[in-house]
Design an enzyme around this catalytic site. Structure first.
Site, PDB file in Angstrom:
ATOM      1  NE  ARG A  43       7.945  -2.466   5.906  1.00  0.00           N
ATOM      2  CZ  ARG A  43       6.648  -2.334   6.164  1.00  0.00           C
ATOM      3  NH1 ARG A  43       5.861  -1.776   5.277  1.00  0.00           N
ATOM      4  NH2 ARG A  43       6.148  -2.785   7.296  1.00  0.00           N
ATOM      5  NE  ARG A  85       2.479  -4.855  11.161  1.00  0.00           N
ATOM      6  CZ  ARG A  85       3.477  -4.646  10.292  1.00  0.00           C
ATOM      7  NH1 ARG A  85       4.689  -5.131  10.541  1.00  0.00           N
ATOM      8  NH2 ARG A  85       3.267  -3.959   9.203  1.00  0.00           N
ATOM      9  NE  ARG A  97       6.590  -0.376   9.908  1.00  0.00           N
ATOM     10  CZ  ARG A  97       5.432  -0.339   9.263  1.00  0.00           C
ATOM     11  NH1 ARG A  97       5.315   0.314   8.135  1.00  0.00           N
ATOM     12  NH2 ARG A  97       4.369  -0.966   9.739  1.00  0.00           N
ATOM     13  NE  ARG A 119      -4.173  -1.113  10.312  1.00  0.00           N
ATOM     14  CZ  ARG A 119      -3.086  -0.660   9.690  1.00  0.00           C
ATOM     15  NH1 ARG A 119      -3.129   0.468   9.037  1.00  0.00           N
ATOM     16  NH2 ARG A 119      -1.990  -1.337   9.765  1.00  0.00           N
ATOM     17  CE  LYS A 170      -2.035  -1.160   3.920  1.00  0.00           C
ATOM     18  NZ  LYS A 170      -1.266  -2.394   4.223  1.00  0.00           N
TER      19      LYS A 170
END
Ligand code: AP5
Length: 214
Positions: free
Chosen positions: A127, A171, A160, A88, A13
């Site tokens: 990432r 998550r 992160r 969300r 996203k």
């Protein structure tokens, strides 16, 4: 162009929102980025949000809705915006409906990023993000030219803390319980667009733009 980007963590996203917001000159509203900035500046909001984020839980709805309400009224949103990571929960989606009505804003598309769990887990483990400009990389699929250094600004790349495997699993669980129900919430709308986001980034971006244009 006024869009919602909906999908699991690591679906791409943020990556696509960065490209599309730049191409069309519209605001990129990432609730995750706003929260992370508040955490790093140790604001009241950041202190309140940090414990939820570190555990991979959602920050309470009322906090997030107030944050988005104020952000949507900033000047740079007039030409359009991408809501990345909001809503969300069904409570947030209902609050957004009311807010859009109040502000007389009509959405152009709700883009659902469809990606299997195994792709998401691999993407999140690889990432890396630039500390200075926020550019997103991936050591597997979109590596920087020089290890640990941003191609765009030379900033340092970091991982992160919520991309650690046990937090990623939580998550995903939270996504399935609280966010995935939004697919049925929006599916009946003619603005709902499902995109196969497991394909190459450049293919996904054109698929989104083409679908919104249609
Ligand atoms: P947030 O920052 O919103 O995280 P998220 O939704 O979990 O999404 P991510 O940023 O992890 O993934 P992404 O889909 O943007 O993927 P990306 O483009 O980076 O939220 C963080 C936390 O804040 C939440 O856990 C919660 O605590 C809180 N929060 C935020 N919003 C909230 C809300 N509304 N309510 C309550 N709490 C909230 O891509 C991932 C990786 O894949 C990158 O390395 C990228 O290079 C790579 N990649 C992307 N696309 C491709 C592709 N097509 N092919 C190959 N690699 C790709």
């Amino acid at each position: 162009m006024k869009l919602i980007f909906l999908g699991p963590p690591g679906a791409g996203k943020g990556t696509q929102a960065a490209v599309i917001s730049k191409r069309f000159g519209i605001a990129h509203i990432s609730t995750g980025d706003i929260l992370r900035e508040n955490v790093s500046k140790k604001t009241d909001l950041g202190i309140q949000a940090q414990k939820y984020m570190e555990a991979g839980q959602l920050v309470p709805d009322d906090v997030i809705v107030a944050m988005v309400e104020s952000r949507l009224q900033e000047k740079d949103c007039q030409e359009g915006f991408i809501l990345d990571g909001f809503p969300r929960t069904v409570v947030q989606a209902e609050a957004l409906d009311k807010l859009l009505e109040k502000l007389d804003i009509e959405l152009d598309g709700i883009i659902y990023f469809d990606v299997p769990d195994e792709v998401v887990v691999k993407r999140l483990s690889g990432r890396r993000i630039c500390k200075s400009c926020g550019a997103i990389y991936n050591i597997h699929s979109q590596p920087p030219k020089k290890d640990g250094v941003c191609d765009l600004c030379g900033g340092e790349l970091y991982q992160r803390s919520d991309d650690e495997e046990s937090v990623v699993m939580n998550r995903l669980k939270v996504y399935k319980e609280l966010t995935a129900p939004l697919i049925s919430y929006y599916e009946k709308s003619d603005k709902f667009i499902k995109v196969d986001a497991s394909r190459d980034s450049s293919v996904v971006v054109e698929a989104i733009v083409e679908a919104v244009r249609k």
